[in-house]
Design a protein around this motif. Sequence first.
Motif, short mmCIF file in Angstrom:
data_model
loop_
_atom_site.label_atom_id
_atom_site.label_comp_id
_atom_site.label_asym_id
_atom_site.label_seq_id
_atom_site.Cartn_x
_atom_site.Cartn_y
_atom_site.Cartn_z
N GLN A 195 0.83 -1.20 0.00
CA GLN A 195 0.00 0.00 0.00
C GLN A 195 0.87 1.25 0.00
N ASP A 196 2.01 1.19 0.67
CA ASP A 196 2.94 2.31 0.63
C ASP A 196 3.46 2.53 -0.79
N ILE A 197 3.72 1.43 -1.50
CA ILE A 197 4.18 1.55 -2.88
C ILE A 197 3.08 2.15 -3.76
N VAL A 198 1.84 1.73 -3.55
CA VAL A 198 0.72 2.30 -4.31
C VAL A 198 0.65 3.81 -4.08
N THR A 199 0.78 4.23 -2.83
CA THR A 199 0.75 5.65 -2.50
C THR A 199 1.90 6.39 -3.16
N LYS A 200 3.09 5.82 -3.11
CA LYS A 200 4.26 6.44 -3.72
C LYS A 200 4.09 6.55 -5.24
N PHE A 201 3.47 5.53 -5.83
CA PHE A 201 3.22 5.55 -7.27
C PHE A 201 2.27 6.68 -7.64
N GLU A 202 1.21 6.82 -6.86
CA GLU A 202 0.25 7.90 -7.12
C GLU A 202 0.89 9.27 -6.91
N GLN A 203 1.72 9.38 -5.88
CA GLN A 203 2.42 10.65 -5.64
C GLN A 203 3.40 10.95 -6.77
N PHE A 204 4.03 9.91 -7.29
CA PHE A 204 4.94 10.10 -8.41
C PHE A 204 4.21 10.66 -9.63
N LEU A 205 3.03 10.08 -9.93
CA LEU A 205 2.26 10.56 -11.08
C LEU A 205 1.83 12.01 -10.89
N LYS A 206 1.42 12.37 -9.66
CA LYS A 206 1.03 13.76 -9.39
C LYS A 206 2.21 14.70 -9.59
N GLY A 207 3.36 14.31 -9.07
CA GLY A 207 4.54 15.14 -9.24
C GLY A 207 4.95 15.26 -10.69
N TYR A 208 4.83 14.17 -11.41
CA TYR A 208 5.19 14.17 -12.83
C TYR A 208 4.33 15.17 -13.60
N TYR A 209 3.02 15.15 -13.33
CA TYR A 209 2.10 16.02 -14.07
C TYR A 209 2.01 17.43 -13.50
N ASN A 210 2.68 17.67 -12.40
CA ASN A 210 2.81 19.03 -11.90
C ASN A 210 4.11 19.67 -12.36
N SER A 211 4.81 18.98 -13.25
CA SER A 211 6.08 19.48 -13.79
C SER A 211 5.95 19.67 -15.30
N ASP A 212 7.08 19.98 -15.93
CA ASP A 212 7.09 20.14 -17.39
C ASP A 212 7.39 18.82 -18.11
N LYS A 213 7.48 17.74 -17.36
CA LYS A 213 7.89 16.48 -17.96
C LYS A 213 6.92 15.92 -18.99
N PRO A 214 5.60 16.06 -18.81
CA PRO A 214 4.70 15.52 -19.85
C PRO A 214 4.99 16.09 -21.23
N GLU A 215 5.24 17.40 -21.31
CA GLU A 215 5.54 18.01 -22.61
C GLU A 215 6.92 17.61 -23.10
N GLU A 216 7.85 17.39 -22.17
CA GLU A 216 9.22 17.03 -22.56
C GLU A 216 9.36 15.56 -22.88
N LEU A 217 8.75 14.69 -22.05
CA LEU A 217 8.98 13.25 -22.15
C LEU A 217 7.77 12.45 -22.57
N GLY A 218 6.59 13.07 -22.54
CA GLY A 218 5.38 12.37 -22.93
C GLY A 218 4.72 11.67 -21.75
N VAL A 219 3.73 10.85 -22.03
CA VAL A 219 3.06 10.07 -21.00
C VAL A 219 4.08 9.10 -20.41
#
Length: 305
Positions: A195-219
């Motif tokens: 469950q900690d890993i699931v939470t970390k995964f969700e936090q990672f996705l939030k951080g990813y989409y709160n950055s410029d990475k989607p435009e730079e690296l894609g989905v």
Amino acid sequence: MNDVIQLNTISELHAFLGFEKPKHPLVSVTRFSQDQFPAAAFDEQRYALGLYTVGLKEGRVGSYSYGRNTYDFHEGTMVFMAPGQTMQDVVLSEVLPVETESWILMFHPDLIRRSDLGDKIDSYTFFNYEIHEALHLSEDEKASATDIIHKIEQEYSQNIDRHSQDLIVSNIKLLLDYCTRYFDRQFHMRSNLNQDIVTKFEQFLKGYYNSDKPEELGVPSVAYCGEALNMSPYYLSDLLKKETGRSAQDHIHFFVVEKAKTKLLNSNDSVSSIAYDLGFEYPQHFSKVFKTKTGLSPRDYRSMN
């Protein structure tokens, strides 16, 4: 850097390790002690096996960066490799057993190519797990696995007849099916950690989409997410599937679709613009993912809300 040593057959691996010739050209079970382990042969060397390998090491075999918890079993540790994986000597020392009660099963893809197991082998995703994502066994589980190994040994050590290969392959499949059960048990027993890993995964996705990475690296790909969490993509996806019922790819798409819904209802941006903002290279791909998850095209979703 030295060239990769290719060991594509049972005979080549036996010769490389200094063992006697194998009794069967496509399958072998080996046991050997620490004194027999030719560690010097692997110093600073990269090599690739053209074989499936399943190894059991007795008892504690050291610490792992993930999953080493008080509720894990330590009677034995199993690791798995698929053909073509390139490794260093440190990996081999984890995979090949060096205790007298340990063993390693090696089999060539040709052994199972015309069998049901040949069609199913890719579904055993643990062949693509990292070393630190190994399977830890109880005493009973270790005994069951070793009993199957004994049957495989007995079968290829006696006179080979028309039944031999089918029986060997059936026992290998039985072993892998038991390992699937044992991994399910391990995932279940590690529920709090998972469950900690699931939470970390969700936090990672939030951080990813709160950055410029989607435009730079894609989905983000599953492999990219796994690397960020120090996990193999296969283990991450299997863990998420066990905990949430959705694979890692499904999680990523679900997260992206939820972001898209917000953008569709709270902006006048075109569907194409939203697709590019979310990291999609082609708007058509975004629309396909969105419709798969919602049953509606992005335009229909916007018009109905």
